[in-house]
Design a protein around this motif. Structure first.
Motif, short mmCIF file in Angstrom:
data_model
loop_
_atom_site.label_atom_id
_atom_site.label_comp_id
_atom_site.label_asym_id
_atom_site.label_seq_id
_atom_site.Cartn_x
_atom_site.Cartn_y
_atom_site.Cartn_z
N VAL A 342 0.83 -1.21 0.00
CA VAL A 342 0.00 0.00 0.00
C VAL A 342 0.86 1.26 0.00
O VAL A 342 0.41 2.35 0.34
CB VAL A 342 -0.97 0.01 1.21
N GLY A 343 2.15 1.08 -0.36
CA GLY A 343 3.03 2.22 -0.54
C GLY A 343 3.66 2.74 0.73
O GLY A 343 4.08 3.90 0.76
N LEU A 344 3.76 1.94 1.77
CA LEU A 344 4.34 2.39 3.03
C LEU A 344 5.64 1.65 3.31
O LEU A 344 5.70 0.42 3.18
CB LEU A 344 3.36 2.17 4.19
N ALA A 345 6.66 2.39 3.70
CA ALA A 345 7.94 1.79 4.06
C ALA A 345 8.65 2.70 5.05
O ALA A 345 8.33 3.89 5.17
CB ALA A 345 8.80 1.59 2.80
N GLY A 346 9.62 2.15 5.76
CA GLY A 346 10.42 2.94 6.69
C GLY A 346 9.59 3.51 7.83
O GLY A 346 8.66 2.88 8.33
N PRO A 347 9.90 4.76 8.25
CA PRO A 347 9.18 5.37 9.38
C PRO A 347 7.67 5.49 9.13
O PRO A 347 6.87 5.36 10.05
CB PRO A 347 9.82 6.77 9.49
N GLY A 348 7.28 5.73 7.86
CA GLY A 348 5.86 5.82 7.55
C GLY A 348 5.14 4.51 7.82
O GLY A 348 4.01 4.51 8.33
N THR A 390 -8.67 -4.20 -0.46
CA THR A 390 -9.29 -4.51 -1.75
C THR A 390 -8.52 -3.82 -2.89
O THR A 390 -8.29 -4.41 -3.95
CB THR A 390 -10.75 -4.06 -1.76
N ALA A 391 -8.11 -2.57 -2.65
CA ALA A 391 -7.36 -1.84 -3.68
C ALA A 391 -5.96 -2.41 -3.86
O ALA A 391 -5.45 -2.47 -4.99
CB ALA A 391 -7.28 -0.36 -3.30
N ALA A 392 -5.34 -2.85 -2.74
CA ALA A 392 -3.95 -3.30 -2.82
C ALA A 392 -3.81 -4.78 -3.15
O ALA A 392 -2.82 -5.19 -3.77
CB ALA A 392 -3.24 -3.01 -1.50
N ALA A 393 -4.77 -5.60 -2.74
CA ALA A 393 -4.64 -7.06 -2.93
C ALA A 393 -6.02 -7.67 -3.08
O ALA A 393 -6.48 -8.42 -2.23
CB ALA A 393 -3.89 -7.67 -1.75
N ARG A 394 -6.67 -7.36 -4.17
CA ARG A 394 -8.05 -7.84 -4.35
C ARG A 394 -8.14 -9.36 -4.42
O ARG A 394 -9.20 -9.93 -4.22
CB ARG A 394 -8.67 -7.21 -5.58
N GLU A 395 -6.99 -10.03 -4.68
CA GLU A 395 -7.02 -11.50 -4.73
C GLU A 395 -7.36 -12.11 -3.38
O GLU A 395 -7.74 -13.29 -3.29
CB GLU A 395 -5.68 -12.04 -5.21
N LEU A 396 -7.24 -11.31 -2.30
CA LEU A 396 -7.58 -11.84 -0.98
C LEU A 396 -9.05 -12.22 -0.86
O LEU A 396 -9.42 -13.01 0.01
CB LEU A 396 -7.22 -10.82 0.10
#
Length: 425
Positions: A342-348, A390-396
């Protein structure tokens, strides 16, 4: 006659209002949140009041043109502020009534609000009762009546909710040894008594125990309600006193420490003085139940009341475990890839993990503490999580373990518990 009903939003207040309006009285309804009352009783006037904070000066303008006041305000609970509402607030109201020239005051107190009072609830009511009586002992300037009801029966009442919740369980719990005595009065009879006292001519100085003609045990009352709901006999389950005390202390279900203490102390009195003073005999529990047959909604309500603590506990476990596991037990290597999607890495990513986990824990604690709106907050949070995944991994949605499909069940349970909050007023 223009009657002001204080505490009109409660169970007793609503029924007294309906009785007085049906008798042709002009009625003003006072409550902390009168908006719903204005919709329920469009023929009545409404105003805002709060006994916990209102002073004599606050009441003065509200009492202009008022002929009589009925104080139906009452609270009960493990954190209830009895001193401010039942005692200080009621005394300020009574003082204001005397100063404003109100002709009659009816105080709805409680059986046991005397020298034998065993709870803070009883003692706070007694202090207000004594103050009202002392203002005009003969009732010549301001007529007064104190009604001390035993357990009040009727749809929508807390006592009926407690005993119907016990009645629908497959193993019928016994409070104490099942022999605690109560002497129920139906809400219709209590409202009728208020009307008769308001209509009585001449001076009024009257303290009455408002009880029905028949004392019953808690077992007998539960069995009667079970039969009223159309259910057959059930085995009884004795609950030890320490377990009852723990359940009440935790606030699980409709019973509170105060209500259990009052039941254990006994709640009976002679009914003859009430009958002699008011000229009618109240209904027995059996007569009251026969007059208002149960319908399917009564059975559903009783089952919901019994299930509510279980459903709340299960939903709280879902939220607490989600927050605690994510922070304390889930490996970083497992969480990081999902946050990355979902575009998050590091401190975020760390900040998002903490924010989400703490939000989960807050919802869980809100449910346990019965904070209003906690189920709806959980539903909103679950909807946000579902939308993001749903937006990041709709296959779930097609995953055999159903991680997103199961969210629908949590959403449904959250909305159901939110709808059930209406039962708490």
């Amino acid at each position: 006659m223009h009657v002001l009903i204080v505490g009109a939003g409660g169970f007793i207040g609503r029924h007294v209002a309906a009785r007085l309006l049906a008798a042709g009285a002009r009625v003003t309804l006072a409550a902390r949140a009168p908006e719903r009352l204005a919709r329920s009783f469009p023929m009545a006037e409404t105003l805002v009041c709060d006994l916990a904070h209102d002073t004599v000066a606050d009441w003065a303008p509200r009492l202009a043109g008022i002929d009589a006041v009925v104080n139906c305000a009452g609270i009960i609970g493990n954190r209830a502020d009895y001193a401010r509402v039942h005692d200080e607030g009621a005394r300020a109201l009574f003082d204001a009534c005397l100063a404003a020239g109100v002709g009659r005051v009816i105080q709805i107190s409680s059986l046991g609000a005397d020298e034998s009072g065993v709870t803070a609830y009883h003692r706070s009511k007694k202090r207000a009762d004594d103050h009202l009586i002392a203002l005009d002992p003969a009732g010549e300037r301001m007529g007064w009546a104190v009604l001390r009801p035993s357990l009040v029966m009727g749809r929508g009442g807390a006592s009926t909710a407690l005993f119907t919740a016990l009645a629908v369980l497959p193993l019928m719990p016994r409070l104490g040894a099942g022999r605690w005595q109560v002497q129920p009065i139906h809400i219709d009879d209590l409202a009728r008594a208020v009307l008769r006292l308001l209509e009585r001519p001449g001076p009024l100085a009257c303290l009455l125990d408002a009880v029905g003609p028949q004392a019953v045990s808690t077992d007998e009352l539960t069995e009667a309600l079970r039969g009223w709901l159309g259910l057959g006999r059930a085995p009884k389950l004795a609950l030890p006193k320490p377990l009852l005390a723990l359940v009440a202390r935790l606030g699980i279900g409709p019973a509170t420490r105060e209500s259990l203490t009052m039941l254990a102390a006994g709640n009976t009195a002679p009914s003859a003085p009430f009958v002699a003073a008011l000229g009618f005999c109240p209904m027995t529990p059996g007569e009251a139940l026969a007059r208002q047959p149960a319908c399917a909604a009564d059975l559903v309500e009783a089952r919901l009341c019994a299930l509510a603590p279980v459903l709340t506990g299960l939903l709280a476990m879902v939220w607490l475990s989600g927050g605690i596991v994510s922070l304390a037990f889930a490996p970083t290597a497992t969480i990081a890839p999902w946050l990355g999607r979902v575009g998050l890495a590091g401190p975020g990513a760390t900040a998002a993990l903490w924010a989400g986990s703490l939000a989960d824990i807050a919802v869980g604690l809100g449910l346990i503490l019965r904070r209003r709106g906690a189920p709806l907050a959980g539903a909103a949070l679950m909807a946000v999580y579902t939308a993001i995944l749903t937006a990041a991994a709709r296959e779930l949605w097609a995953d055999p373990f159903g991680p997103l499909v199961k969210n629908l069940a949590v959403l449904g349970l959250s909305l159901a518990l939110f709808a059930m909050e209406a039962r708490r007023g």
